[in-house]
Design a protein around this motif. Structure first.
Motif, mmCIF file in Angstrom:
data_model
loop_
_atom_site.group_PDB
_atom_site.id
_atom_site.type_symbol
_atom_site.label_atom_id
_atom_site.label_comp_id
_atom_site.label_asym_id
_atom_site.label_seq_id
_atom_site.Cartn_x
_atom_site.Cartn_y
_atom_site.Cartn_z
ATOM 1 N N LYS A 71 -7.499 -9.262 16.654
ATOM 2 C CA LYS A 71 -6.410 -10.060 15.473
ATOM 3 C C LYS A 71 -4.904 -9.831 15.997
ATOM 4 O O LYS A 71 -4.642 -8.949 16.667
ATOM 5 N N LYS A 72 -4.135 -10.493 16.094
ATOM 6 C CA LYS A 72 -2.877 -10.505 16.375
ATOM 7 C C LYS A 72 -2.157 -9.331 15.102
ATOM 8 O O LYS A 72 -2.651 -9.628 14.254
ATOM 9 N N GLU A 89 3.314 -9.471 3.017
ATOM 10 C CA GLU A 89 2.856 -8.018 3.280
ATOM 11 C C GLU A 89 2.187 -7.056 2.284
ATOM 12 O O GLU A 89 0.900 -6.900 1.694
ATOM 13 N N SER A 112 -2.704 -12.386 8.463
ATOM 14 C CA SER A 112 -1.754 -13.385 8.223
ATOM 15 C C SER A 112 -1.479 -14.004 7.377
ATOM 16 O O SER A 112 -2.210 -13.703 6.256
ATOM 17 N N HIS A 141 0.609 -8.668 12.931
ATOM 18 C CA HIS A 141 2.120 -8.489 12.009
ATOM 19 C C HIS A 141 2.791 -7.437 11.622
ATOM 20 O O HIS A 141 2.498 -6.654 11.170
#
Length: 258
Positions: free
Chosen positions: A79-80, A188, A95, A82
């Motif tokens: 996963k990217k 977040e 996300s 953040h």
């Protein structure tokens, strides 16, 4: 002139089953709560007993966590990342699209706004690191009997992870709790609260537009600028009853992106 101490922060490396997740800037306090809260918030554990052991090596600044079940790093690390906004560096693998899949909150418990403001005042008085340094964030949970538990950290998101970890380790029922924080409620921060299931979030400062959009989508009540007898309602589901209407405001951010 009043003298205050400096807030402390430490670079702490988090490892899970031998795999390095990231290096975090943390206040060196209540670290087991932080581990539980962060791993739960990121979906790496579902319960406190999913963690078999936590070993802290102060010399190397490492928290080595062993999970009871196997850990698949590809699932997480594909996963990217953040990076969280604001003080203290944090990282989340969720996300906004991921957060939209969280379970929507359902709670019929109601609170008077004056009660939440009172608890916000008690929270401030029970924040020793802030009193000592003037440069700490805090998060607290308010129990049904009115008692509160506070956790503090250099990072607002870390403080929320710590209080979630405490709630998880003590088998709290999220639908019975209020989450209060000193920090801005960004997406977040909202995602952490949503993952645990808090129906009401209160902050001494603002909520971002993205956080408010998520809160409305997930049925979470967000009240900001809890100061004295004032507040701003960002999303309302009838859980916070405004008994101080003349000193409060309701805002309606532009709805887009959902």
């Amino acid at each position: 002139m009043n003298k205050k101490g400096c807030p402390e922060e430490y670079p702490i490396t988090l490892k899970i089953n031998g795999f390095e997740v990231a290096v975090f800037q943390l206040t060196n306090q209540d670290l087991e709560d932080w581990v539980h809260g962060y791993l739960f918030s990121e979906g790496m554990i579902q319960a406190a007993n999913d963690i078999q052991s936590i070993q802290c090596d102060e010399d190397s600044g490492t928290l080595a966590v062993t999970l009871t079940e196997g850990f698949d790093p590809e699932t997480i690390f594909s996963k990217k990342k953040h990076y969280t906004a604001g003080c203290g560096r944090g990282v989340t693998f969720f996300s906004m699209t991921d957060v939209k899949t969280f379970t929507k909150i359902h709670s019929e418990t109601t609170y008077l706004l004056s009660y939440i403001l009172k608890k916000r005042s008690e929270f401030a008085k029970l924040s020793p690191l802030y009193a000592e340094t003037g440069g700490m964030h805090g998060a607290c949970i308010v129990y049904p009997n009115g008692e509160i538990t506070v956790r503090e950290d250099i990072g607002r998101h870390n403080a929320v992870d710590k209080i979630i970890g405490h709630a998880l380790r003590t088998n709290c029922r999220p639908e019975e709790l209020i989450l209060l924080t000193t920090g801005r409620v960004s997406y977040e921060m909202l995602s952490k609260a949503a993952k645990f299931g808090f129906p009401v979030i209160g902050s001494r400062t603002a909520a971002t537009k993205q956080a408010v959009q998520l809160a409305k989508y997930l049925n979470i009540e967000v009240v900001g600028y809890l100061r004295g007898r004032m507040s701003i309602s960002y999303s309302s589901f009838g859980r916070v009853i405004n008994d101080l209407e003349e000193r409060t405001a309701v805002v309606h951010p532009i709805e887009n992106g959902f």
